[in-house]
Design an enzyme around this catalytic site. Sequence first.
Site, PDB file in Angstrom:
ATOM      1  N   GLN A 111    -109.608  51.955  94.050  1.00 16.70           N
ATOM      2  CA  GLN A 111    -110.230  53.255  94.301  1.00 16.70           C
ATOM      3  C   GLN A 111    -111.244  53.593  93.205  1.00 16.70           C
ATOM      4  O   GLN A 111    -112.361  54.036  93.494  1.00 16.70           O
ATOM      5  CB  GLN A 111    -109.152  54.349  94.371  1.00 16.70           C
ATOM      6  N   HIS A 170    -104.460  52.815  90.575  1.00 19.00           N
ATOM      7  CA  HIS A 170    -105.162  52.610  91.864  1.00 19.00           C
ATOM      8  C   HIS A 170    -106.552  52.024  91.537  1.00 19.00           C
ATOM      9  O   HIS A 170    -107.576  52.670  91.740  1.00 19.00           O
ATOM     10  CB  HIS A 170    -105.283  53.947  92.602  1.00 19.00           C
ATOM     11  N   ARG A 185     -99.505  47.358  98.242  1.00 17.99           N
ATOM     12  CA  ARG A 185     -99.352  48.793  97.930  1.00 17.99           C
ATOM     13  C   ARG A 185     -97.851  49.042  97.814  1.00 17.99           C
ATOM     14  O   ARG A 185     -97.114  48.862  98.779  1.00 17.99           O
ATOM     15  CB  ARG A 185     -99.966  49.667  99.011  1.00 17.99           C
ATOM     16  N   ASP A 207    -107.161  64.992  92.992  1.00 18.45           N
ATOM     17  CA  ASP A 207    -106.316  64.228  93.910  1.00 18.45           C
ATOM     18  C   ASP A 207    -105.205  65.167  94.389  1.00 18.45           C
ATOM     19  O   ASP A 207    -105.050  66.269  93.853  1.00 18.45           O
ATOM     20  CB  ASP A 207    -105.736  63.014  93.143  1.00 18.45           C
ATOM     21  N   CYS A 263    -110.233  60.816  96.235  1.00 17.31           N
ATOM     22  CA  CYS A 263    -109.919  59.521  96.840  1.00 17.31           C
ATOM     23  C   CYS A 263    -109.497  59.663  98.307  1.00 17.31           C
ATOM     24  O   CYS A 263    -109.550  58.697  99.052  1.00 17.31           O
ATOM     25  CB  CYS A 263    -108.851  58.802  96.031  1.00 17.31           C
ATOM     26  N   ARG A 299    -115.097  51.780  99.454  1.00 17.40           N
ATOM     27  CA  ARG A 299    -113.891  50.979  99.235  1.00 17.40           C
ATOM     28  C   ARG A 299    -114.090  49.591  99.842  1.00 17.40           C
ATOM     29  O   ARG A 299    -113.762  48.570  99.239  1.00 17.40           O
ATOM     30  CB  ARG A 299    -112.670  51.655  99.903  1.00 17.40           C
TER      31      ARG A 299
HETATM   32  N1  NVA Z   1    -102.280  59.720  94.108  1.00 24.38           N
HETATM   33  C1  NVA Z   1    -102.204  59.506  95.531  1.00 24.38           C
HETATM   34  C2  NVA Z   1    -103.368  58.676  95.981  1.00 24.38           C
HETATM   35  C3  NVA Z   1    -103.402  58.396  97.460  1.00 24.38           C
HETATM   36  C4  NVA Z   1    -104.536  57.486  97.845  1.00 24.38           C
HETATM   37  C5  NVA Z   1    -100.889  58.836  95.868  1.00 24.38           C
HETATM   38  O1  NVA Z   1    -100.464  57.962  95.095  1.00 24.38           O
HETATM   39  O2  NVA Z   1    -100.281  59.187  96.875  1.00 24.38           O
HETATM   40  N1   CP Z   2    -107.639  56.555  98.991  1.00 24.86           N
HETATM   41  C1   CP Z   2    -106.733  55.777  99.583  1.00 24.86           C
HETATM   42  O1   CP Z   2    -106.229  54.819  98.991  1.00 24.86           O
HETATM   43  O2   CP Z   2    -106.449  56.126 100.861  1.00 24.86           O
HETATM   44  P1   CP Z   2    -105.276  55.557 101.795  1.00 24.86           P
HETATM   45  O3   CP Z   2    -103.969  56.090 101.220  1.00 24.86           O
HETATM   46  O4   CP Z   2    -105.568  56.110 103.149  1.00 24.86           O
HETATM   47  O5   CP Z   2    -105.293  54.061 101.752  1.00 24.86           O
END
Ligand code: NVA
Ligand code: CP
Length: 305
Positions: free
Chosen positions: A134, A131, A104, A220, A260, A288
Amino acid sequence: MSIKHYLQFSDFTADEYAYLFARAALIKRKFKAYEKHHPLVDRTLAMIFEKASTRTRVSFEAGMYQLGGSVVHLTTGDSQLGRAEPIEDSAKVISRMVDLVMIRTFGQDKIERFAAHSRVPVINGLTNEFHPCQILADIFTFIEHRGSILGKTVAWVGDGNNMANTWLQAAEILGFKVHVSTPSGYEIDQSVAGLRSADSYKVFKDPMDACRGADLVTTDVWTSMGYEAENEARRKAFADWCVDEDMMKVARPDALFMHCLPAHRGEEVQAEVIDGPQSVVWDEAENRMHVQKALMEYLLLGRIA
Ligand code: NVA
Ligand code: CP
């Protein structure tokens, strides 16, 4: 033999997704029945987090143990990644010691560079651009509740962000349509998703129009991780992009709501919607783990007859 990575949704074909969804269903059934499923004994997953996480961490970590394997958890703060060791060097070292890597991070370029120097498969656990894990879970959840997503309409209400880009890729591969509504200045950029054409999505100024007739309404956070400096400007720009009961009313009567997570009730979604009868966010979060177990098994062992 070239290594298979999962860096964006478009890395797999519709046929591979059909296999993964079927496999995830089987793996989920076995999990619910407390039946052992240990195809990855002695395999290790390294999880590298440069941004915060709850679901991604727990689902990959619990999932890998359930498959018989083990995990190593690294963050920027507690590894040399935060002290400017080149990503290429990190990739060469880490991938000599583990069988699989989940990352990540911020820019997609970073995960691409890691993968280019990795001896083992690399999975995108979220970047600024995509992502894929997800959306894999989201579509699996849709299938569980409503059957095939082929020909269906997904309404995307909110930021033209990593989730939106991934939905666009999924629509082109799996044959459904995305109705997108974003505030101006936060539009999707088709070139980021790398679509072949604009046939699989339609842009709407008014979020109500995007939701009209949709089979799934999804949104989101207004401010994704890494964009916190824009928080105040985004709060103002996104004020009309809150999924509320009126939006759900113009969608199909059997429309689902997904997010998500983490969610901010009263910002991108009304509490009545996310906690209401059309919401499947808890199944979505749980799934997930099941889809990622299928994904990890597939990347390491290929198709299991
Ligand atoms: N779009 C959000 C998703 C978090 C799971 C982010 O990138 O922070
Ligand atoms: N939806 C998702 O990826 O959640 P986290 O940021 O908690 O991993």
